[in-house]
Design an enzyme around this catalytic site. Sequence first.
Site, short mmCIF file in Angstrom:
data_model
loop_
_atom_site.label_atom_id
_atom_site.label_comp_id
_atom_site.label_asym_id
_atom_site.label_seq_id
_atom_site.Cartn_x
_atom_site.Cartn_y
_atom_site.Cartn_z
N THR A 180 13.47 15.85 -40.34
CA THR A 180 13.27 15.87 -38.92
C THR A 180 14.67 16.13 -38.29
OG1 THR A 180 11.59 14.69 -39.27
CG2 THR A 180 12.19 14.87 -37.01
N ILE A 209 -0.26 14.66 -40.50
CA ILE A 209 0.50 14.77 -39.15
C ILE A 209 1.25 13.67 -39.41
CG2 ILE A 209 0.35 14.25 -36.60
CD1 ILE A 209 -2.53 15.59 -36.60
N GLY A 210 2.73 13.57 -39.04
CA GLY A 210 3.66 12.78 -39.22
C GLY A 210 3.82 12.04 -37.88
N GLY A 234 7.97 9.32 -42.52
CA GLY A 234 7.11 9.42 -41.18
C GLY A 234 5.91 8.43 -41.14
#
Length: 313
Positions: A180, A209-210, A234
């Site tokens: 990220t 989805i993180g 995540g």
Amino acid sequence: MWAVAVHGGAGVVSKNIDSGPYVEGLDSALSCGMKRLSLKGTAIEAVVDAVESLENNELFNAGRGSVLTEDGTAELEASVMEGKDLRCGAVCGLKTVKNPIKLARLVMQETPHIFLGFEAAEKFADKYPQTIERVPNSYFITERRMKQFQEALSANQSNLIDHSSNAFSSQGTYGGEKGTVGAVACDIYGNVACATSTGGKTRKWSGRIGDTPVIGAGSYASNKSGAFSCSGHGEEFLRNNAAGFVSAAIEVGKLSLQDAVYELVHNRLKPDDGGIIAVSPSAEIVVDFNSLGMFHAFADSSGARGHKIWHDE
């Protein structure tokens, strides 16, 4: 006084890598944020400018150069938040938006909602052709990422974070990758903001989805505590409500910024889970991580400026 910090991911970062190009990329992003703040711009403008720069740099796992899903496509997510009024916006499941961070900002500014995903987010982007540039999914897929994907596929590895010791590098060895990207800033008006963007995990399930777009997990901002942007596993940041935890530890628990960040990174998260960058409403910057390294850079209006990757630098 203003301050800004950026990160390009935390994890197993080998000291044998050529860090020059990564530091250069971080420095360029930092300069974008610095320029905005030095011209009396706002914190939200600074963090969006900085993260957009990182999304356009294929070395980092956001925008162009993102890791690939199990289907061999890029699926992107991002979020922004302003500390003065807790306004925020988030997007996920993007496949054609060149800069997800800009769409997240539009969700915050132009809708009554906070979070849009997949087809709904793409449809929302259709309304802003002059602001939101669209690209084919192939734009995000670099030769390095495709090789990484194919190596993971051959080894039957999946759901790998980009910076873990089990993630393949572009040279076909383990480690040396980042995840990220994000930025935090405090402007001359005493307002803070954060922006975070990612491509997620190598061979993640399509639709996963993180923490990045989840307000309170991968990012959070409040003028009562500070602005925070996370990087790492995540699912662990989601379980611990990481960024929100730090904010509450300051606002409710009355911890200092440094102590609150330390509590999250070293007492709640597990070793090698990742790290966080933070800035207070008084322009104090704190960065901490429990992984081998975390690419980050920082600057403030006093003239202080620098970058760091490993704890022992």
